[in-house]
Design an enzyme around this catalytic site. Structure first.
Site, short mmCIF file in Angstrom:
data_model
loop_
_atom_site.label_atom_id
_atom_site.label_comp_id
_atom_site.label_asym_id
_atom_site.label_seq_id
_atom_site.Cartn_x
_atom_site.Cartn_y
_atom_site.Cartn_z
N ALA A 151 3.07 -2.99 -0.34
CA ALA A 151 3.35 -2.69 -2.28
C ALA A 151 1.71 -2.37 -2.61
O ALA A 151 0.63 -3.54 -3.19
CB ALA A 151 3.85 -3.59 -3.00
N GLY B 236 4.69 -4.69 1.98
CA GLY B 236 5.81 -3.94 2.20
C GLY B 236 6.03 -2.70 3.10
O GLY B 236 6.84 -1.83 2.93
N GLU C 295 8.06 -3.84 5.44
CA GLU C 295 9.18 -4.76 5.21
C GLU C 295 10.22 -3.17 5.35
O GLU C 295 10.66 -2.29 5.71
CB GLU C 295 9.45 -5.24 3.74
N GLU D 139 1.78 -11.41 2.22
CA GLU D 139 1.88 -12.23 0.40
C GLU D 139 1.66 -13.65 0.32
O GLU D 139 1.29 -13.91 -0.67
CB GLU D 139 3.79 -11.56 0.48
#
Length: 257
Positions: free
Chosen positions: A66, A111, A114, A134
């Site tokens: 992200a 992300g 994911e 993260e």
């Protein structure tokens, strides 16, 4: 198209989506998620959809995570909204009725990992790097990583990855079942072309039924899941696809689906 954050190419129902922010290593921000969701809404309504391939622009990164620049000043409420947007978008990808394949080239972190986990399977170039880092930023995975990762690789390995934040190479990703295949980056495109030919040669409704049986059956007890399979198997005999496929087999020719 070169300025779009998501590039879409549709070749007779075989759709390729490319996340196109190479200067930012294809990091996911609100604009990327909104554009991706818009494409997915269109694909959900596309009756001739056969398969979706998703990748990142360039050779360095699938999706590096992200966008931290966008996230760093968010309030808890804004962070919740951002995660909710991502979860909604990724769920749309996961629930497409056709096979969805991640072509992972380079970084597949946070992300990005994911996003790949929401695909039916992933194929990685030999320079791919995976991880959920993260915790190194003081947060936890927020786009489904703590839930889809243990379902893919098992809880022990998932906790290892999400609590250490360590990165793994493509071969370890293959060993733990995070990806299906690893190949030289120069062969990733030829794999995509061969996969496209293979899937186009299969019955489109039977492919959809097979995916539905696996996805829906995983959340049921075995007897209920087997009953679902039987119903979907029987449904195949209601249309012309089964008749053409079996006639072609008997007549020693390729089916015309």
């Amino acid at each position: 198209m070169s300025e779009a954050v998501i590039e879409k190419v549709d070749n007779d129902g075989m759709v390729r989506l490319t996340i196109n922010r190479p200067k930012a290593l294809n990091a996911l921000n609100s604009d990327v998620l909104a554009a991706l969701e818009a494409h997915l809404v269109e694909l959900e309504a596309q009756p001739n959809l056969r398969a979706v391939l998703i990748t990142g622009a360039g050779e360095k990164s699938f999706v590096a995570g992200a966008d931290i620049t966008e996230m760093r000043e968010k309030t808890p409420e804004e962070a919740r909204a951002f995660a909710s947007q991502a979860l909604r978008t990724i769920k749309r990808l996961e629930t497409l009725p056709v096979p969805v394949v991640a072509l992972v080239n380079g970084f597949c972190l946070g992300g990005g990992c994911e996003l790949a986990l929401a695909c039916d399977w992933a194929v990685a170039s030999d320079n791919a790097v995976f991880g959920q880092p993260e915790v190194l930023l003081g947060v936890i995975p927020g786009f489904g990583g703590t839930q889809r990762l243990p379902r893919r690789v098992g809880p022990a390995m998932a906790i290892d990855l999400v609590t250490t934040g360590r990165k793994i190479d493509a071969q370890e990703a293959l060993r733990i079942g995070l990806v299906n295949r690893v190949m030289p980056q120069t062969e990733l495109e030829s794999y995509a072309e061969e996969l496209t030919k293979q899937l186009k040669g299969n019955g489109p409704q039977s492919v959809r039924g097979a995916k539905m049986a696996v996805h829906d059956g995983m959340d049921q007890d075995l007897d209920s899941a087997l009953a679902l399979e039987t119903s979907l198997f029987a449904f195949c005999f209601a249309g012309n696809e089964q008749k053409e496929g079996m006639a072609a087999f008997v007549e020693k020719r390729k089916p015309n689906f």
